[in-house]
Each structure stands twice: as C-alpha cells, then as structure tokens.
Design an enzyme around this catalytic site. Structure first.
Site, PDB file in Angstrom:
ATOM      1  N   ARG A  70       1.004  -1.284  -0.102  1.00 55.53           N
ATOM      2  CA  ARG A  70       0.145   0.083  -0.027  1.00 55.53           C
ATOM      3  C   ARG A  70       0.625   1.090   0.082  1.00 55.53           C
ATOM      4  O   ARG A  70       1.918   1.067   0.444  1.00 55.53           O
ATOM      5  CB  ARG A  70      -0.924  -0.129   1.428  1.00 55.53           C
ATOM      6  CG  ARG A  70      -2.189  -0.707   0.953  1.00 55.53           C
ATOM      7  CD  ARG A  70      -2.957  -0.732   2.220  1.00 55.53           C
ATOM      8  NE  ARG A  70      -2.421  -1.190   3.554  1.00 55.53           N
ATOM      9  CZ  ARG A  70      -1.721  -0.756   4.251  1.00 55.53           C
ATOM     10  NH1 ARG A  70      -1.758   0.785   4.574  1.00 55.53           N
ATOM     11  NH2 ARG A  70      -1.260  -1.382   5.493  1.00 55.53           N
ATOM     12  N   SER A 249      -1.360  -3.703   9.991  1.00 53.33           N
ATOM     13  CA  SER A 249      -1.040  -4.637   8.907  1.00 53.33           C
ATOM     14  C   SER A 249       0.173  -5.700   9.300  1.00 53.33           C
ATOM     15  O   SER A 249       1.017  -5.066   9.868  1.00 53.33           O
ATOM     16  CB  SER A 249      -1.209  -4.012   7.676  1.00 53.33           C
ATOM     17  OG  SER A 249      -2.086  -3.318   7.326  1.00 53.33           O
ATOM     18  N   ALA A 250       0.227  -6.846   9.182  1.00 51.40           N
ATOM     19  CA  ALA A 250       1.362  -7.742   9.258  1.00 51.40           C
ATOM     20  C   ALA A 250       2.042  -7.623  10.669  1.00 51.40           C
ATOM     21  O   ALA A 250       3.031  -7.861  10.971  1.00 51.40           O
ATOM     22  CB  ALA A 250       2.416  -7.198   8.231  1.00 51.40           C
ATOM     23  N   LYS A 253      -2.635 -10.823  12.688  1.00 51.19           N
ATOM     24  CA  LYS A 253      -4.034 -10.962  12.653  1.00 51.19           C
ATOM     25  C   LYS A 253      -4.375 -12.377  12.014  1.00 51.19           C
ATOM     26  O   LYS A 253      -5.178 -13.084  12.685  1.00 51.19           O
ATOM     27  CB  LYS A 253      -4.745  -9.868  12.155  1.00 51.19           C
ATOM     28  CG  LYS A 253      -4.774  -8.545  12.702  1.00 51.19           C
ATOM     29  CD  LYS A 253      -5.928  -7.815  12.204  1.00 51.19           C
ATOM     30  CE  LYS A 253      -5.909  -7.373  10.760  1.00 51.19           C
ATOM     31  NZ  LYS A 253      -4.739  -6.476  10.589  1.00 51.19           N
ATOM     32  N   THR A 254      -3.997 -12.773  10.873  1.00 51.98           N
ATOM     33  CA  THR A 254      -4.142 -13.895  10.344  1.00 51.98           C
ATOM     34  C   THR A 254      -3.781 -15.249  11.298  1.00 51.98           C
ATOM     35  O   THR A 254      -4.604 -15.903  11.475  1.00 51.98           O
ATOM     36  CB  THR A 254      -3.637 -14.031   9.022  1.00 51.98           C
ATOM     37  OG1 THR A 254      -3.994 -12.774   8.320  1.00 51.98           O
ATOM     38  CG2 THR A 254      -3.958 -15.242   8.360  1.00 51.98           C
ATOM     39  N   ASN A 371       6.453  -8.696   1.924  1.00 52.40           N
ATOM     40  CA  ASN A 371       4.959  -8.224   1.951  1.00 52.40           C
ATOM     41  C   ASN A 371       4.356  -9.298   0.860  1.00 52.40           C
ATOM     42  O   ASN A 371       3.105  -8.733   0.276  1.00 52.40           O
ATOM     43  CB  ASN A 371       4.794  -6.889   1.587  1.00 52.40           C
ATOM     44  CG  ASN A 371       3.241  -6.572   1.981  1.00 52.40           C
ATOM     45  OD1 ASN A 371       2.436  -7.001   2.810  1.00 52.40           O
ATOM     46  ND2 ASN A 371       2.790  -5.687   1.194  1.00 52.40           N
ATOM     47  N   ARG A 373       2.019 -12.271  -0.765  1.00 51.30           N
ATOM     48  CA  ARG A 373       0.823 -12.645  -0.155  1.00 51.30           C
ATOM     49  C   ARG A 373       0.324 -13.746  -0.528  1.00 51.30           C
ATOM     50  O   ARG A 373       0.484 -14.259  -1.930  1.00 51.30           O
ATOM     51  CB  ARG A 373      -0.196 -11.302  -0.370  1.00 51.30           C
ATOM     52  CG  ARG A 373       0.237 -10.072   0.229  1.00 51.30           C
ATOM     53  CD  ARG A 373      -0.317  -9.735   1.588  1.00 51.30           C
ATOM     54  NE  ARG A 373       0.087  -8.788   2.131  1.00 51.30           N
ATOM     55  CZ  ARG A 373      -0.379  -8.253   3.660  1.00 51.30           C
ATOM     56  NH1 ARG A 373      -1.496  -8.833   3.865  1.00 51.30           N
ATOM     57  NH2 ARG A 373       0.022  -7.285   3.857  1.00 51.30           N
ATOM     58  N   GLY A 501       0.488 -20.094  18.614  1.00 51.31           N
ATOM     59  CA  GLY A 501      -0.546 -20.980  19.510  1.00 51.31           C
ATOM     60  C   GLY A 501      -0.593 -20.516  21.076  1.00 51.31           C
ATOM     61  O   GLY A 501      -1.688 -20.830  21.488  1.00 51.31           O
TER      62      GLY A 501
HETATM   63  O1  SAT Z   1      -2.608  -4.609   1.060  1.00 48.90           O
HETATM   64  S1  SAT Z   1      -3.626  -4.933   2.079  1.00 48.90           S
HETATM   65  O2  SAT Z   1      -4.118  -3.527   2.252  1.00 48.90           O
HETATM   66  O3  SAT Z   1      -5.042  -5.449   1.395  1.00 48.90           O
HETATM   67  C1  SAT Z   1      -3.008  -5.691   3.049  1.00 48.90           C
HETATM   68  C2  SAT Z   1      -2.848  -4.781   4.630  1.00 48.90           C
HETATM   69  O4  SAT Z   1      -1.965  -3.976   4.652  1.00 48.90           O
HETATM   70  O5  SAT Z   1      -3.341  -5.395   5.553  1.00 48.90           O
HETATM   71 MN    MN Z   2      -4.930  -5.463   7.091  1.00 48.58          MN
END
Ligand code: SAT
Ligand code: MN
Length: 602
Positions: A70, A249-250, A253-254, A371, A373, A501
């Site tokens: 971004r 971001s990063a 969260k995932t 970054n 994905r 975990g």
């Molecule tokens: O590039 S995204 O905005 O979709 C990913 C992120 O920054 O969380």
């Molecule tokens: Mn995000």
C-alpha cells in the site's frame, strides 16, 4: 447492458467513454469465468502455474517491483471540508482530485478489457452487508475479488433490489509510481485508484470500501467498520466467546484468527470468522454483533509454516494465488520461514544463483518479498466458523487492541470501562511493517490499528466509539476491552513471549474475565492478570519472565501518557473531552503509584 439498475448502467457508460476500453466484460462470478481468466493470464504470462502435483490450481503473480505494498503517501480522502478528513488523512479538494484522476483515466483502457465487478461485502443475505461495483482493467484484480468477496450475479441481484452500491474505479495505468493515486470520496460513496495493481491499492472492496468508505458510513448510521479479525474461542465445556482484535497490518491477525491450540489445550478450539475486517452493529438488546465483510484471505506469506500457522499453511496448498513469492526448482512456492525446500527463482523472477541485480545473492535480500501474499477463499479454512456466514453476525464478548512493541506495553491488560478502553485503543502504537511502503520498524501511533484506514477525522472517530456506551440499550453488555502485546523483547532482543498458538493462554484469561470467573489486579493503567492466572503449563517460561511481561515502568508510562496527550491534541477540538478525562485519571493513578503510596483504583 447487463443490468436493470439505471445508475450502474449510466456509470459504466460514462467510464467507458472516459477510458475507451476495447471490450467490456460483466463478471458473473462463476468458476468457469475464473478458470477462463486464469487461462488467459497464463497465456499472457501474467500468471505462472505452480507445480500441479504439489500445489494444484495454484498460480504465481509477480508484480512490478515498484508496486509491492500500500502507498499511504498517495492515498487521499477527499471531502468538502478538510477538517472532516482530519490530520490522520491526506486530503485533497474534490474538484482538484477529480480533475487529476479524470486526466489519468482518460483513454487509459485503450486496447484493454474493462471488467465490471459487482460484489457484496458480507453474507449476501445479511442486513449488515453492503455492495459495491469495481470497474478495473486488471484480470488479476478480478480473480482476487472472486476469492475475497461474494462477487458476480448474486451481488448484482442485491444491487438491483436495493439500488445502492459503492463505485470503485481502478486502472493499473502504467504502474508509474509518479502517477499513482488512491482517492476516496466518502460523501458520494466512490473510490478512484490509478497506477497500482497491488493488494489494498487495487482490490477496492478491501481497505478502500470495507474500511475507509464504510467507516464513514458507519459513523453516519451508527455502526463500526474496524481493522479487526474475528474469532470464536471454544472451551472444552463447549462455551464459545467471540472476540474481535485490532492489530496493524502484518502483526499476526491472520495467525491469531487461525490459532491452533498447543498440546496442553486439548478440547479447546479457535474458529475463524475473519482475519482482517469486522463490521460491528448494536442489536436491539444492546449487544455488539460482528460480521466479516470479506470471503477470503489476502495474507502475508513469509513466516507461514506448519509450525507457526498450520491452518493457513494447509489452506494454501491448493486453489491459491501467490503474489511475489519465490519458487523452488520444481516450481513449488517458497518463502522465508517456510522451513522446507530451497528457492531457485526469487520474487523478481531471477535465478537465485545468478549474479543479476535483484537476486538473493547479490542484493542479499529475501527471496520472497516481505509483503508477499496468498489469496485464498475462506471456504478452504478447515476452522472456518459455522457462524461466519450468519446474516446476524456473532455477539462480541471482548475487543482486543494490540501493536508490535519491543518495550513498554505489557502482555495483556484490561480497561476499567468502555471509555477507558477507547483511550487504550486511541493510544495504540506499533512498529511499522512491510505492508506499507516506507521504513520498517519505526514506532508510530496507530489508533485502533486504523491509522491508514479511518476515512474521517480521528477526533470524530473516537467520539463515535465513545457514543456506543450511551447508544447501547444495555451498556453492561458491551464487550470488555483489552490491550495485548505479543512482541515484548528482553535487553538481548529476544522475544519474551512465545506467541502463536500459545496466545490462547492469554485468550483464556480474557474469556474468564468476560465470564467474571477470575479476579484481576488493578494497576494505574488497567486490570492485570495475577501471574498464576495465566496458564503456563508446558511452557518453558520462568516466573521472572512472566513478571517482566506483566510489569510496567511507572516513569516511562508517565512519559508515554504525555506523548499520548500531545498526540490527541493534534486533533484539536475534535478530540473528545472524555479522552482527556480518562487520560488525567491514568496520570493521577501513575503519580500516586510513583510516589510509593497505595495504588489508587479507577
Ligand atoms: O494490501 S492490503 O491493504 O490489502 C494488506 C494490508 O495492509 O493489510
Ligand atoms: Mn489489514
């Protein structure tokens, strides 16, 4: 024309005249359409098939090396009144922005196909879901939107019924960083994005619609659009708490949304509802309920392994689009932290053993972009919650804020009240990551992890958050608010907490707090767990480390509160007075404790 909606018809006509595409393709969202687009992208070498034996239906896309994240400096919120966008956004006046964008879009789709993508953010039959239409000249965007949203005929049918949609216009343009802008017009529900084909810059349903435009709508209509994962934590007794958590971001969260409990937690389950965005509404009983507007994941690949996130790792073995990872000699995707295989071709598409610039050897850079994905449908997640598609969403018991901080912030603490929790969220700070272009590792304020995504003035946003305490029919039903920090380090730079975990140990304490089952210690900055109340069975962690993780330095915290005050003041008279009252209370408590007197409580 393939729609009965007059506004959509005339908008597509208008954009066709402006951009002059060779062809127009209305996306129906079918699997056949996806397969045909993939095949044509393979033909044109914008997608490379990966090893079909080990990774069936997986493809690799390498983006332009200047277009990998971004771009916050080129992202604007354009409103009538500059103060409405706030110091947290870049602002441009609407007329100038439109003139600039129209000039860029003029004739830009000559020789290209214009795709019309109707999509729905949220379960198609949910009253909380909202639709949009993205016009793009990028087939990569189309196939990503197919995995990330409910896209095509169903969405178009809803648009035709409701008559409302967010307009998103996108072109990859020439991928010239000098001609790259992402503009939002929240007063007219529209987005214009030019010159980038990457992630949040180009998949307009995600950050542009589901956060920037939706946060604006949420304020008008009384709901919240947040940069939060949603998970269900199920205990061995079968009780499930739904938790929403905001991290920049990063910052994992995932991983948290797909947590696999460690051995000692047999009988516990974590169900994923979403990994990035939550839309939250108060129901008639005053309960905050959340839906995930997305239908897939656009997750950071590096660091994903069978150990760190087995759920995601398994999910991305098939039907996955990889962007900017490396490849092994037999065309399997490869990235740093995968823990198996070796890279043969890096994310520039260059042989790793060659001397060419950009290869791992020369640049000593990573083989996969930090970054890089994966894009994958949520349906492939074996822990996808059965309630993820529920139109009414799930009741939220707890909200967690967090950042990546080497020092200062303790492992976990709980706010004294909703209002104090809003201050906690507004105070979040985190080290920058590779998800946005720019330097990595700088600490910056990132309130509610929404710094890059709040579509309006943060002062008004905090006021909106505070208003939920008054708006709820039963404020005691509002979620409890917590702050966590998985990233605290010792003097030698080692992480103090194992993370991944083992974070379930902290979630368990949070769930017990929500049930009123466990006491906590009141400190100047919030409720802390008693050390013995965080279950560390099976962990190699000493009581001293736990004490360190749950300690605060009063003096440093007083400095932090001063810094937070200076930050809040940037928003002038839009900053709610309530936040200053909460801040003053924390400072008073810290001062009492600094002078060695008994710790005062809220
Ligand atoms: O590039 S995204 O905005 O979709 C990913 C992120 O920054 O969380
Ligand atoms: Mn995000």
């Amino acid at each position: 024309m393939t729609t009965t909606n007059k506004a959509l018809q005339s908008w597509v006509k208008e954009i066709e005249a402006l951009t002059q595409p060779s062809l127009i393709h209305w996306c129906n969202g079918s699997d056949d359409e996806y397969d045909a687009l993939v095949a044509s992208m393979v033909d044109s070498e914008t997608l490379q098939p990966l090893n079909p034996e080990t990774h069936p239906d997986c493809y690799l896309h390498l983006s332009d090396p200047s277009d990998v994240a971004r771009v916050e400096q080129f992202t604007f919120v354009c409103t009538d009144n500059e103060t409405d966008a706030g110091p947290n956004n870049n602002w441009m006046d609407i007329v100038t922005a439109k003139r600039k964008m129209n000039a860029l879009f003029k004739g830009c789709m000559q020789g290209r196909t214009l795709y019309v993508i109707p999509y729905c953010m949220g379960p198609i039959d949910s009253p909380y879901a909202r639709c949009g239409v993205e016009i793009t000249d990028s087939p990569y965007v189309v196939i990503n939107m197919k995995l990330m949203t409910r896209m095509g005929d169903q969405a178009l049918a809803r648009i035709e019924k409701e008559g409302q949609f967010v307009k998103g216009l996108h072109s990859t343009g020439e991928l010239d960083p000098e001609r790259r802008f992402i503009m939002h017009f929240p007063e007219e529900n529209s987005i214009m994005s030019y010159g980038s084909g990457y992630g949040g810059n180009a998949l307009l349903g995600k950050k542009c619609h589901a956060l920037r435009i939706a946060s604006w709508q949420g304020r008008q209509e009384g709901w919240l659009a947040e940069h939060m994962l949603i998970l269900g934590l199920e205990s061995p007794e079968g009780d499930t708490h739904y938790i929403a958590a905001a991290f920049p971001s990063a910052c994992g969260k995932t991983n948290l949304a797909m947590l696999i409990p460690p051995e000692q937690y047999s009988g516990w389950k974590v169900w994923t509802l979403g990994d990035d965005i939550a839309w939250m509404h108060l129901d008639d009983e005053g309960q905050l309920r959340a839906i995930n507007p997305e239908a897939g994941y656009f997750g950071v690949v590096p660091g994903t392994s069978e150990k760190t996130n087995p759920c995601a790792y398994n999910m991305i073995q098939k039907n996955t689009i990889y962007t900017n990872v490396a490849q092994t000699a037999d065309k399997q995707p490869w990235w740093e932290g995968k823990k198996t295989g070796e890279p043969a071709i890096d994310w520039h598409g260059i042989d790793c053993s060659s001397e060419q610039e950009g290869s791992v050897n020369i640049a000593k850079g990573p083989a996969a972009h930090p970054n890089s994905r994966f894009t994958v449908s949520a349906k492939q997640n074996k822990n996808y919650s059965s309630l993820a598609e529920a139109p009414e969403g799930v009741p939220i018991s707890a909200i967690i804020f967090g950042g990546r901080r080497r020092e200062l912030a303790p492992l976990v603490h709980e706010s004294f009240s909703w209002e104090h929790g809003v201050l906690m969220g507004a105070s979040v700070a985190s080290e920058t990551t590779a998800a946005a272009a720019g330097q990595v590792g700088l600490v910056r304020r990132d309130p509610m992890a929404m710094k890059p995504f709040c579509g309006y003035n943060f002062g008004d946003y905090w006021e909106h958050w505070l208003s939920f305490a008054k708006k709820s029919a039963q404020p005691e039903k509002l979620p409890r608010i917590f702050h966590v920090n998985w990233f605290r380090q010792d003097d030698a730079g080692e992480f103090l907490w194992p993370g991944f975990g083992d974070n379930i140990r902290v979630l368990q304490w949070i769930a017990q707090r929500c049930e009123g089952k466990v006491d906590a210690q009141a400190t100047p900055i919030g409720f802390f767990p008693e050390i013995e109340d965080i279950n560390t069975t099976g962990l190699e962690i000493t009581a001293n480390t736990m004490r360190e993780l749950l300690s605060i330095d009063t003096h440093v915290w007083l400095e932090e509160m001063d810094a937070i005050k200076v930050y809040l003041e940037q928003y002038g008279d839009r900053t709610p007075q309530e936040l200053y009252r909460q801040l003053a209370k924390v400072i008073a408590r810290l001062k009492v404790s600094e002078t060695g007197k008994l710790q005062a409580i809220a």
